[in-house]
Scaffold this motif. Structure first.
Motif, PDB file in Angstrom:
ATOM      1  N   ARG A   1       0.179   2.608  -2.332  1.00  0.00           N
ATOM      2  CA  ARG A   1      -0.842   2.636  -1.269  1.00  0.00           C
ATOM      3  C   ARG A   1      -0.221   2.502   0.107  1.00  0.00           C
ATOM      4  NH1 ARG A   1      -4.857  -1.905  -2.656  1.00  0.00           N
ATOM      5  NH2 ARG A   1      -3.950  -2.107  -4.698  1.00  0.00           N
ATOM      6  N   SER A   2       0.895   1.808   0.209  1.00  0.00           N
ATOM      7  CA  SER A   2       1.493   1.574   1.520  1.00  0.00           C
ATOM      8  C   SER A   2       2.363   2.730   1.990  1.00  0.00           C
ATOM      9  CB  SER A   2       2.296   0.268   1.510  1.00  0.00           C
ATOM     10  OG  SER A   2       3.337   0.353   0.563  1.00  0.00           O
TER      11      SER A   2
ATOM     12  N   LYS B   1      -0.082  -0.640  -6.076  1.00  0.00           N
ATOM     13  CA  LYS B   1      -0.180  -1.276  -4.767  1.00  0.00           C
ATOM     14  C   LYS B   1       0.929  -0.785  -3.844  1.00  0.00           C
ATOM     15  CE  LYS B   1      -0.750  -5.738  -2.570  1.00  0.00           C
ATOM     16  NZ  LYS B   1      -0.871  -7.172  -2.727  1.00  0.00           N
TER      17      LYS B   1
END
Length: 109
Positions: free
Chosen positions: A107-108, A104
């Motif tokens: 992804r940023s 996660k």
């Protein structure tokens, strides 16, 4: 398990060249991506409701049925976009040695 997905992927590809009145999948392809996406959304909602009901009742039969519908329609979506279902399995495999939190965070970036 992936054998079933592979077989279904081949059938979905075959339906692309079928007449719209010859199969449900061919009719979805003929109606276009927006209709396919509408079905994905509908099936996602039905799976969510079934899961909520299953949590209360303890009976998972409906959530399994609705999840199969959801998986099926997402495979139709992928096929319409020119993707083989194997790419999703490869993406899941890639994530095996990656923590969910790390994935996660990546992804940023």
């Amino acid at each position: 398990m992936s054998d079933v997905i592979s077989q279904l992927g081949k059938i979905l590809e075959e339906r692309k060249s079928a007449a719209a009145d010859s199969s449900y999948v061919a009719s979805l392809y003929a109606k276009g991506l927006n209709k396919i996406l509408e079905k994905v959304g509908e099936e996602a909602t039905e799976a969510i409701i079934a899961a909520k009901d299953a949590k209360t009742s303890g009976d998972n039969k409906d959530v399994i049925y609705e999840t199969a519908d959801l998986w099926f329609h997402t495979m139709v979506m992928l096929s319409d976009l020119g993707e083989d279902p194997q790419v999703v399995l490869e993406e899941l495999k890639r994530r095996f040695n990656l923590s969910g939190l790390e994935e996660k965070a990546n992804r940023s970036k």
